[in-house]
Design a protein around this motif. Structure first.
Motif, PDB file in Angstrom:
ATOM      1  N   ARG B 131       0.762  -1.113   0.042  1.00 58.04           N
ATOM      2  CA  ARG B 131       0.025  -0.107  -0.086  1.00 58.04           C
ATOM      3  C   ARG B 131       0.646   1.244  -0.011  1.00 58.04           C
ATOM      4  O   ARG B 131       0.356   2.349  -0.259  1.00 58.04           O
ATOM      5  CB  ARG B 131      -0.914  -0.004   1.314  1.00 58.04           C
ATOM      6  CG  ARG B 131      -2.139  -0.966   1.119  1.00 58.04           C
ATOM      7  CD  ARG B 131      -2.939  -0.488   0.047  1.00 58.04           C
ATOM      8  NE  ARG B 131      -4.364  -1.347  -0.086  1.00 58.04           N
ATOM      9  CZ  ARG B 131      -4.444  -2.215  -1.029  1.00 58.04           C
ATOM     10  NH1 ARG B 131      -3.548  -2.319  -2.215  1.00 58.04           N
ATOM     11  NH2 ARG B 131      -5.500  -2.746  -1.095  1.00 58.04           N
ATOM     12  N   CYS B 132       2.183   1.287   0.606  1.00 62.07           N
ATOM     13  CA  CYS B 132       2.968   2.278   0.658  1.00 62.07           C
ATOM     14  C   CYS B 132       4.187   2.009   0.421  1.00 62.07           C
ATOM     15  O   CYS B 132       4.840   1.088   0.855  1.00 62.07           O
ATOM     16  CB  CYS B 132       2.791   3.276   1.921  1.00 62.07           C
ATOM     17  SG  CYS B 132       3.595   4.362   2.405  1.00 62.07           S
ATOM     18  N   VAL B 133       5.268   2.818  -0.048  1.00 62.54           N
ATOM     19  CA  VAL B 133       6.517   2.721  -0.259  1.00 62.54           C
ATOM     20  C   VAL B 133       7.397   3.772   0.379  1.00 62.54           C
ATOM     21  O   VAL B 133       8.679   3.772   0.210  1.00 62.54           O
ATOM     22  CB  VAL B 133       7.114   2.692  -1.760  1.00 62.54           C
ATOM     23  CG1 VAL B 133       6.463   1.563  -2.534  1.00 62.54           C
ATOM     24  CG2 VAL B 133       6.804   3.798  -2.540  1.00 62.54           C
ATOM     25  N   GLY B 134       6.739   4.650   1.425  1.00 61.46           N
ATOM     26  CA  GLY B 134       7.349   5.591   2.059  1.00 61.46           C
ATOM     27  C   GLY B 134       7.904   6.766   1.233  1.00 61.46           C
ATOM     28  O   GLY B 134       9.184   6.733   1.303  1.00 61.46           O
ATOM     29  N   CYS B 135       7.252   7.170   0.434  1.00 57.46           N
ATOM     30  CA  CYS B 135       7.962   7.993  -0.534  1.00 57.46           C
ATOM     31  C   CYS B 135       8.373   9.317  -0.099  1.00 57.46           C
ATOM     32  O   CYS B 135       9.208  10.219  -0.669  1.00 57.46           O
ATOM     33  CB  CYS B 135       7.156   7.943  -1.952  1.00 57.46           C
ATOM     34  SG  CYS B 135       5.807   9.418  -1.865  1.00 57.46           S
ATOM     35  N   GLY B 136       7.753   9.927   0.907  1.00 52.72           N
ATOM     36  CA  GLY B 136       8.484  10.938   1.734  1.00 52.72           C
ATOM     37  C   GLY B 136       7.345  12.019   1.517  1.00 52.72           C
ATOM     38  O   GLY B 136       7.874  13.011   1.893  1.00 52.72           O
ATOM     39  N   GLU B 137       6.595  11.917   0.648  1.00 56.24           N
ATOM     40  CA  GLU B 137       5.781  13.118   0.416  1.00 56.24           C
ATOM     41  C   GLU B 137       4.408  12.595  -0.079  1.00 56.24           C
ATOM     42  O   GLU B 137       4.035  12.137  -1.401  1.00 56.24           O
ATOM     43  CB  GLU B 137       6.139  13.779  -0.735  1.00 56.24           C
ATOM     44  CG  GLU B 137       5.609  15.203  -1.320  1.00 56.24           C
ATOM     45  CD  GLU B 137       6.007  15.670  -2.538  1.00 56.24           C
ATOM     46  OE1 GLU B 137       6.544  15.088  -3.415  1.00 56.24           O
ATOM     47  OE2 GLU B 137       5.551  16.991  -2.682  1.00 56.24           O
ATOM     48  N   CYS B 138       3.395  12.444   1.018  1.00 57.98           N
ATOM     49  CA  CYS B 138       2.198  11.579   0.684  1.00 57.98           C
ATOM     50  C   CYS B 138       1.062  12.496   0.148  1.00 57.98           C
ATOM     51  O   CYS B 138       0.746  13.513   0.289  1.00 57.98           O
ATOM     52  CB  CYS B 138       1.556  11.339   2.000  1.00 57.98           C
ATOM     53  SG  CYS B 138       0.514   9.902   1.726  1.00 57.98           S
ATOM     54  N   ILE B 139       0.692  11.977  -1.310  1.00 54.66           N
ATOM     55  CA  ILE B 139      -0.183  12.447  -2.035  1.00 54.66           C
ATOM     56  C   ILE B 139      -1.618  12.055  -2.187  1.00 54.66           C
ATOM     57  O   ILE B 139      -2.452  12.522  -2.815  1.00 54.66           O
ATOM     58  CB  ILE B 139       0.247  12.725  -3.504  1.00 54.66           C
ATOM     59  CG1 ILE B 139       0.623  11.416  -3.980  1.00 54.66           C
ATOM     60  CG2 ILE B 139       1.720  13.486  -3.614  1.00 54.66           C
ATOM     61  CD1 ILE B 139       0.653  11.511  -5.597  1.00 54.66           C
ATOM     62  N   PHE B 146      -6.036   6.628  -2.719  1.00 53.67           N
ATOM     63  CA  PHE B 146      -5.266   5.589  -3.378  1.00 53.67           C
ATOM     64  C   PHE B 146      -3.863   5.902  -3.523  1.00 53.67           C
ATOM     65  O   PHE B 146      -3.749   7.059  -4.240  1.00 53.67           O
ATOM     66  CB  PHE B 146      -5.794   4.876  -4.425  1.00 53.67           C
ATOM     67  CG  PHE B 146      -7.389   4.447  -4.125  1.00 53.67           C
ATOM     68  CD1 PHE B 146      -7.605   3.155  -3.771  1.00 53.67           C
ATOM     69  CD2 PHE B 146      -8.484   5.148  -4.522  1.00 53.67           C
ATOM     70  CE1 PHE B 146      -8.760   2.605  -3.450  1.00 53.67           C
ATOM     71  CE2 PHE B 146      -9.650   4.620  -4.123  1.00 53.67           C
ATOM     72  CZ  PHE B 146     -10.040   3.330  -3.705  1.00 53.67           C
ATOM     73  N   CYS B 147      -3.010   5.038  -3.192  1.00 54.22           N
ATOM     74  CA  CYS B 147      -1.423   5.675  -3.501  1.00 54.22           C
ATOM     75  C   CYS B 147      -1.162   5.104  -4.953  1.00 54.22           C
ATOM     76  O   CYS B 147      -0.963   3.895  -5.204  1.00 54.22           O
ATOM     77  CB  CYS B 147      -0.698   5.033  -2.646  1.00 54.22           C
ATOM     78  SG  CYS B 147       1.143   5.304  -2.836  1.00 54.22           S
ATOM     79  N   PRO B 148      -0.820   6.113  -5.947  1.00 62.49           N
ATOM     80  CA  PRO B 148      -0.228   5.617  -7.237  1.00 62.49           C
ATOM     81  C   PRO B 148       1.336   5.353  -7.096  1.00 62.49           C
ATOM     82  O   PRO B 148       1.502   4.572  -8.082  1.00 62.49           O
ATOM     83  CB  PRO B 148      -0.627   6.994  -8.122  1.00 62.49           C
ATOM     84  CG  PRO B 148      -0.441   8.100  -7.154  1.00 62.49           C
ATOM     85  CD  PRO B 148      -1.219   7.386  -5.888  1.00 62.49           C
TER      86      PRO B 148
HETATM   87  S1  SF4 Z   1       2.017   8.679  -1.644  1.00 62.85           S
HETATM   88 FE1  SF4 Z   1       1.640   8.352   0.560  1.00 62.85          FE
HETATM   89  S2  SF4 Z   1       1.258   6.345   0.554  1.00 62.85           S
HETATM   90 FE2  SF4 Z   1       2.106   6.671  -1.378  1.00 62.85          FE
HETATM   91  S3  SF4 Z   1       4.066   5.877  -1.372  1.00 62.85           S
HETATM   92 FE3  SF4 Z   1       4.216   8.104  -0.806  1.00 62.85          FE
HETATM   93  S4  SF4 Z   1       3.561   8.103   1.537  1.00 62.85           S
HETATM   94 FE4  SF4 Z   1       3.114   6.034   0.871  1.00 62.85          FE
END
Ligand code: SF4
Ligand code: SF4
Lengths: 326, 223
Positions: B131-139, B146-148
């Motif tokens: 569900r999440c890769v910890g991208c550092g900037e949640c959108i 839903f996380c693209p």
């Molecule tokens: S957008 Fe949010 S849910 Fe998606 S990888 Fe980044 S932090 Fe995680």
């Protein structure tokens, strides 16, 4: 003697002047309102230059520009820019396909700056297939940018003479930019809206996924016209002859986002020959030419390049307008 | 929750076969919830190893223990005394736990007993999905929840791509196309127009990331 700038080959044209972005033959024809024909060339899975030359010879004089695929279906092939250079040397106008699958924003910019320096004027910006489909399924997918961001980056380079980072360019590329669109993918109501996004981002021409389901394509074009998108970008419909009923079924089942109506499959089942496949394709081309707002066709007969000449001829699309300065 | 799957017994044997003092360390966090690396699994693996050693006629001492969480230094400290007796530790925690042990006990060989796969949710018993890769900037606030980044095979910001069909992703018929989900939800929420806005390239800045919470640091330094 220093090599002359490949972009300074402007030859005066007899047609009315049009506002050109890159000044390519392909762009000029579209802006003059001609019904344009392009085809696709798949570079070899190796370093054999003669393969590119042979395929290009089959297309020369039958189409207005040739798309060079960028490792289509994620299978390693000779690079699109290198192959396009071979075409330029043969006096054929290339449309360089560039995917976001294998290059991050640094490599995309570097490669395309080089492409412009070599004299390539048309670029088709694609997101790219997932590596999973290719011959190196374990490859790390890049997708640092998507096709829309790639378009926008190249448009900014052209208009503001800056890199994505803001660094000023020593010479800005001024590509004629295009994008692909698949009218048969889902969610269908969003497809024309996504096309609008691509046009806003910088696409001036659009080449669509192969059309077999003409009715659905007509429906999509209606939406395109409603949004006035056909006036903002030139739309070329993808076509490709089917070789057999087996191929038709395979494509329907296995190619993501491809629709092959049962009527076509049963027609091929009754008369299973390449000739019938070509007939079906000609029928589709005929119907497409009647659609308002369509600017041309794009023949995607990769690995069957020899069929292109036949198709163009039988469709009554010959002779192709001579290229000026090319 | 962090989702991991056990490594095969054969692989574990291959890694430890030359050692005489082995510890199996479970973790009471995520891997316990999923019955992969908790106390019960640590005990099971330890018994299997003892049985294996006996059958091979090897003189191996196998210990087991379970830490509340291997990713917290204070829980790792709790095994300080016993650690001197071990040559090799098989950690059943996620990759974070394994590394906390390795950092704390430089003289011990620390081996992962599980393969850490993703951060995800339990969709139904026995089915977990990233569900999440910890991208550092949640959108996800702008994408209908839903996380693209994590859920689109191409991490597209302006999706859906041309391979989306019938709600499925082009990479696998078992995978929903997250952009179809985003589109439907955004329309439902009356936020559909936001999808017409072009999202700029994402900032994939330097990894590894670190986070500092100053107020907590001050408390720590007083202790
Ligand atoms: S957008 Fe949010 S849910 Fe998606 S990888 Fe980044 S932090 Fe995680
Ligand atoms: S089909 Fe959907 S989820 Fe899969 S890559 Fe395309 S946009 Fe992403």
């Amino acid at each position: 003697m220093p090599r002359k700038n490949p972009h300074s080959l402007e030859t005066p044209t007899l047609e009315a002047p049009v506002n050109l972005t890159a000044g390519s033959h392909f762009e000029r024809l579209l802006k003059q309102g001609k019904f344009v024909v392009t085809a696709e060339l798949g570079p070899p899975k190796g370093a054999e230059r003669a393969v590119v030359e042979k395929k290009a010879h089959l297309l020369k004089g039958y189409v207005d520009a040739v798309n060079i695929t960028d490792c289509q279906t994620s299978v390693v092939r000779m690079s699109s820019i290198a192959s396009a250079q071979i075409l330029l040397e043969m006096g054929i106008e290339p449309i360089v396909q560039m995917t976001c699958r294998d290059r991050n924003r640094i490599a995309l910019q570097a490669d395309l700056l080089g492409a412009w320096a070599l004299g390539m004027k048309n670029v088709l910006c694609l997101t790219g297939d997932h590596p999973k489909f290719g011959d190196h399924p374990g490859a790390k997918p890049v997708f640092d940018l998507d096709s829309i961001q790639l378009l926008q980056m190249l448009k900014t380079m052209r208009e503001e003479k800056k890199m994505l980072s803001g660094t000023p360019l020593e010479g800005a590329p001024s590509f004629f930019l295009g994008a692909a669109e698949n009218p048969f993918a889902d969610p269908f109501p969003f497809r024309a809206r996504r096309l609008a996004k691509k046009i806003t981002a910088g696409a001036e021409f659009i080449q669509t996924q192969i059309v077999y389901n003409v009715d659905k394509f007509v429906q999509w074009m209606e939406e395109v016209r409603q949004k006035g998108l056909h006036k903002k970008a030139f739309i070329l419909a993808g076509v490709a002859p089917l070789k057999s009923a087996g191929m038709a079924k395979y494509m329907k089942k296995n190619v993501p986002g491809m629709e092959v109506p049962d009527a076509i499959i049963s027609r091929l089942e009754k008369k299973n020959s390449k000739a019938e496949g070509i007939e079906i394709c000609l029928g589709i081309v005929e119907k497409l030419r009647q659609i308002e707002g369509l600017s041309g066709i794009h023949i995607m007969a990769v690995e069957w390049e020899e069929v292109v000449a036949q198709l163009v001829e039988k469709a009554g699309l010959l002779p192709r307008p001579a290229s000026v300065g090319g | 929750m962090i989702v991991a799957r056990p490594k095969s017994f054969e692989e574990i044997i291959r890694l430890i076969q030359n050692y005489k003092k082995v510890a199996v360390l479970g973790c009471g966090g995520c891997v316990t919830v999923r019955s992969i690396g908790g106390q019960k699994q640590a005990e099971e693996l330890a018994s299997l190893l003892r049985l294996w050693a006996k059958r091979q006629g090897k003189d191996v001492v196998v210990t087991e223990a379970t830490l509340t969480r291997q990713c917290e230094p204070e829980f790792v400290e709790s095994i300080n005394d016993r650690a001197n007796d071990w040559e090799v530790v098989i950690s059943l925690a996620c990759g974070v736990g394994v590394q906390c042990l390795a950092e704390r006990f430089p003289r011990i060989k620390v081996l992962p007993g599980v393969d850490t796969i993703f951060m995800g949710a339990t969709i139904e018993p026995g089915l977990y999905w990233e569900r999440c890769v910890g991208c550092g900037e949640c959108i996800v606030g702008e994408t209908g929840g839903f996380c693209p980044v994590a859920r689109c095979a191409k991490s597209l910001m302006n999706g859906p791509c041309g391979g989306s069909q019938g709600g499925r992703c082009e990479v696998s018929p078992d995978t929903p196309c997250v952009w179809q989900l985003i589109y439907e939800r955004m329309e439902q929420l009356g936020m559909g127009e936001e999808l017409d806005v072009i999202r700029p390239p994402k900032d994939w800045s330097v990894r590894p990331q670190r986070m500092i919470m100053e107020h907590l640091r001050k408390v720590d330094s007083r202790q």
